[in-house]
Write an enzyme that holds these catalytic residues in place. Structure first.
Site, PDB file in Angstrom:
ATOM      1  CG  ASN A  60      -4.725   4.557   0.634  1.00 18.01           C
ATOM      2  OD1 ASN A  60      -4.187   4.030  -1.038  1.00 18.01           O
ATOM      3  ND2 ASN A  60      -5.548   5.186   0.663  1.00 18.01           N
ATOM      4  CD  GLU A  61       0.811   6.281   2.162  1.00 16.23           C
ATOM      5  OE1 GLU A  61       1.898   5.714   1.864  1.00 16.23           O
ATOM      6  OE2 GLU A  61      -0.353   7.136   1.334  1.00 16.23           O
ATOM      7  CG  LEU A  62      -0.923   1.523   8.239  1.00 19.89           C
ATOM      8  CD1 LEU A  62      -0.752   2.893   8.754  1.00 19.89           C
ATOM      9  CD2 LEU A  62      -1.319   0.581   9.734  1.00 19.89           C
ATOM     10  CE1 TYR A  90      -0.116   9.192   5.837  1.00 15.38           C
ATOM     11  CE2 TYR A  90       1.090   8.463   7.509  1.00 15.38           C
ATOM     12  CZ  TYR A  90       0.058   7.802   6.689  1.00 15.38           C
ATOM     13  OH  TYR A  90      -0.120   6.468   6.910  1.00 15.38           O
ATOM     14  CD  GLU A 145       5.399   4.835  -0.638  1.00 22.32           C
ATOM     15  OE1 GLU A 145       5.264   4.929  -2.142  1.00 22.32           O
ATOM     16  OE2 GLU A 145       3.968   5.809  -0.334  1.00 22.32           O
TER      17      GLU A 145
END
EC number: 3.4.11.-
Length: 838
Positions: A246-248, A224, A217
């Site tokens: 989740n990563e945002l 990914y 991230e």
């Protein structure tokens, strides 16, 4: 440099200190505080070809042309930036960064980095190369710096979208869903957190061969694994949504605000999981939403399971940090509800604004919640949010709150720690000194039959004290009371017998499960979970707990079945080999067969995902119980392997069919599986061989199958014995001893072949001890206890010193289980007999 300094200091020496990963620069004079100095240095770093850490090189093969395409990427978390360039590589050191990357000029390679591209200029000393330069970043930690030089392409995006999704050109279609959901997620977080996305662009990359366990991230540039962000069906779309959100959210919580040190990462992960779960719920199509998706049910049950053990983390201490993050997420969720979602989100917005481009600690976050909640009047002034969080985060226990109503208008509360499996191997009970700040949320049944679940505000915060008496009971004497609905707090609730009966009777009526008077599915799940766990711990009689399961005959929602399936496995192991165990299997088979019939066959194009998951879990349970239709389907699939012309080349059938076939199929099918284990290449299919052996050992109920395996693995000599490693033997012993038919046959086998087994394993004491332990430690009844005692007496003094100690533990365990069986089996058996008659 300041004018007062006549001559700048000179570098005298540069040394490395490898252990501390430090660069020691000695100067000719001391630096003067308050002045600015600039240090320039040439440096070289390391490019990694073996993993996705640091600066690494990767490639992919074009399936059409066969050409190999290379790329270079940077993944610096947690502390790999220092392997590439000199830096203060710690989270709390943040600074603006300007990145320039050189690449060959006349190729398809392009570079992306954290910030937007500014210019491309030729390299002065080599015109076949160019420099790509990017905008200066806001202050950021070194681990968030990244770039990618590749020929991956961004798929088409809507005008104005700052999010791009990069993938191999051939996978553009599979990245379409991520391209649609990412801008929606970005917009959701901007509105929810009240802070605009701090960068000018965001690139998500499906990176070929990326093998990190979690996405990278990096700020403005997320890597990914390809399978995590590419999709082609509704099921995969839900998976992609989870990975994207989740990563945002990490772009805010992790990059914009950063944990002060790595030991606090669990707090960051907890906040991310909490926010991501809410985002995924909001981004789901409405028909897919249910409370199970918004509530971290699987995480909550895992915490209950781990913290109710006598010795949490005993087998997996490395999991403690992961479980701590999950617990913190649950505590965050509890505070979110109890101080009101409005107050909580206002706190979070203020906190992110105050800590932007800075670091934070868990203590600062917990304190911020209390400050805002006290100001807005949603948390009593006498209650400290830091103190609340401390009682939940410190220690490895969870509370049991007992609610005793007198049905005359008042009730008593008592808290104590909950341990589900009182253990045979403790000389004394674990001291119960733990106390918590507990939010006591009460949901009374009202006079019109409805349940008041609207308010999540606690009726009171129970301080860290053992008992409170004579509280006002909000329910009438003829109506039930629910405390801690939806698992808002991480604690179990026990009631007096009358309240349990009122709850069970209401759930049996249709109005208890649907309509305005219904108990919601998540709360039905909570009641069932607590009742069964309390019975296992001896805190509630089994008749009451099992009676609560009767509503499952009519239950069609996923949530209540989740804890039931979990507890079936646990209780089945307790009852295995007894009459009560056979009756329990019939009872569960009846319930799940009814559910399976109501779910129908799979394959409907618009079926909601939770229904498919419930069907899958149901059929797995039916197969484990030996339902004929399920077993026949598994055998039909397994037959494809049997008919294969090259059965040893690979395993052409799904591994889920192994256990049903080996448990309920023919000896010939089991023998076929065993022969395949012997012939599959151990180097080519290690995981397949291991799982095959696991099911060959752990699933059969036929003693002759188990005997053949034990003969091969324990009595073979010469080249045959070399087929089985020590790890194989341990695996077989562990799996066989998990089922009554297995450990009974192992015990008989050990008695029959005592002399040869002793001879084979006398030089391998660890395996000998494992064998003796597996053969003697899993019996459960008084009759079996006598059998084990007689065996030990017959061979007293011949087990060896290491095994003697293990045998004593085995005997204590069987004695403990025998006492449990003596106390509970008659009650369970009588209740089940009554159900069979009904």
């Amino acid at each position: 440099m300041a004018e007062e300094i006549d001559e700048p200091p000179k570098v005298i020496s540069v040394d490395r200190e490898p252990q501390g990963q430090l660069l020691l620069i000695r100067l000719s004079k001391e630096l003067i505080p308050g002045y600015s100095y600039r240090l320039g240095a040439e440096f070289s770093g390391h490019m990694n070809n073996k993993s996705s850490d640091g600066l690494f090189k990767g490639h992919y093969v074009n399936q059409v042309t066969g050409n190999t395409h290379f790329f270079v990427a940077a993944h610096f978390k947690p502390s790999f930036a220092r392997t590439v360039f000199p830096c203060f590589d710690e989270p709390h050191f943040k600074a603006p960064v300007t990145v320039s990357i050189a690449r060959p000029k006349d190729t398809d390679l392009r570079t992306i980095s954290n910030m937007p591209h500014v210019s491309t200029l030729p390299m002065v000393n080599d015109i076949s190369w160019v420099w790509d330069t990017f905008e200066a970043s806001p202050p950021m930690s070194t681990y968030a710096i990244s770039f990618l030089t590749s020929d991956l392409m961004a798929g088409p995006s809507e005008e104005g979208d700052i999010v791009k999704v990069y993938a191999r050109p051939a996978l553009s279609e599979e990245s379409e869903y991520a391209r649609k959901v990412a801008p929606k997620a970005l917009d959701y977080f901007e509105k929810t957190l009240g802070v605009r996305f701090p960068l000018a662009k965001l690139d998500l990359v499906a990176l070929p061969g990326f093998n990190a366990p979690v996405p990278a991230e990096n700020w403005g540039l997320v890597f990914y694994r390809e399978g995590d962000i590419l999709s082609g069906s509704n099921t995969y779309n839900r998976w992609v949504t989870s990975y994207v959100v989740n990563e945002l959210v990490m772009q805010w919580v992790g990059s914009l605000i950063t944990p002060e040190w790595w030991q606090d990462v669990w707090m960051n992960r907890a906040l991310v999981n909490f926010l991501a779960r809410g985002a995924a719920y909001q981004l789901e199509p409405e028909e897919e939403r249910n409370s199970h998706e918004q509530t971290p049910a699987a995480a909550v049950y895992a915490l209950y399971y781990e913290y109710s053990k006598r010795s949490p983390y005993a087998r997996q201490p490395s999991m403690k940090d992961i479980i701590s993050a999950t617990k913190a997420e649950v505590v965050i969720r509890m505070l979110n509800f109890t101080i009101s979602q409005k107050t909580f989100m206002n706190t979070l917005r203020d906190f992110i604004n105050a800590k932007s481009y800075d670091t934070y600690t868990p203590e600062q976050f917990w304190a911020a919640i209390g400050t805002r909640a006290h100001r807005e009047g949603t948390l009593p002034l006498a209650v400290s949010s830091k103190a609340v969080a401390s009682t939940w985060m410190n220690g490895n226990r969870i509370p049991l709150l007992t609610v005793t109503r007198n049905y005359k208008g008042s009730l008593n509360l008592m808290q104590r720690q909950f341990i589900r499996d009182p253990s045979f191997d403790d000389e004394q009970d674990v001291e119960d000194e733990s106390l918590w700040w507990i939010p006591v949320i009460m949901a009374p049944q009202l006079s019109d039959g409805s349940v008041d679940l609207a308010s999540k505000a606690p009726a009171l915060w129970m301080p860290p004290t053992r008992q409170i008496e004579n509280l006002s009971d909000p329910s009438d004497p003829e109506n039930f009371l629910i405390v801690n609905p939806e698992d808002i707090g991480l604690f179990l609730v026990n009631y007096d017998a009358q309240n349990w009966k009122l709850l069970g009777d209401h759930l049996l009526r249709e109005e208890g499960r649907s309509g305005p008077n219904a108990i919601p599915p998540s709360t039905r799940a909570k009641l069932l979970h607590d009742a069964l766990n309390l019975a296992m711990a001896g805190a509630l009689d089994f008749s009451t707990a099992l009676s609560l399961t009767r509503f499952l005959k009519f239950e069609k929602q996923f949530e209540p079945w989740h804890p039931f399936f979990n507890m079936v496995d646990m209780l089945s192991k307790k009852l295995d080999g007894t009459k009560a165990g056979k009756l329990f299997s019939l009872f569960v088979l009846r319930l799940t067969s009814n559910l399976d019939a109501s779910l129908g066959e799979a394959g409907l194009p618009n079926e909601v995902a939770w229904k498919g998951k419930l069907r899958s879990n149901t059929r797995h349970m039916l197969c484990s119980l030996g339902q004929e239709n399920c077993i026949n389907k598994a055998r039909d699939i397994f037959a494809r392997w049997v008919r294969s012309k090259t059965p040893d080349a690979s395993i052409p059938v799904p591994s889920r069919v192994f256990c049903p076939v080996f448990a309920y199929g023919s000896k010939e099918e089991w023998n076929f599986g065993f022969e395949r284990f012997n012939h599959l290449s151990s180097s080519k299919a290690a995981a397949d061989r291991s799982y095959l052996l696991k099911t060959l050992a752990g699933c059969p109920r036929d003693p002759s199958k188990i005997e053949r395996l034990l003969t091969a693995i324990l009595l073979s000599k010469g080249t045959k014995s070399e087929l089985f490693s020590d790890a194989d033997i341990r695996l077989v012993l562990g799996e066989i001893s998990g089922r009554h038919a297995g450990y009974l046959e192992l015990f008989r086998f050990t008695k029959t072949h005592w002399k040869q087994l002793k001879e084979n394993f006398h030089s391998r004491p660890h395996l000998w001890t494992a064998l003796v332990t597996a053969a003697t430690s899993n019996f459960k009844t008084v009759e079996e206890l006598k059998m084990v005692e007689q065996f030990i007496e017959e061979h007293q003094g011949h087990f060896g010193s290491a095994a003697e100690g293990a045998l004593q533990k085995s005997l204590e365990r069987v004695q403990f289980e025998a006492e449990w069986s003596k106390k509970h089996l008659p009650e369970i058996e009588n209740w089940l007999v009554g159900q069979m008659v009904d």
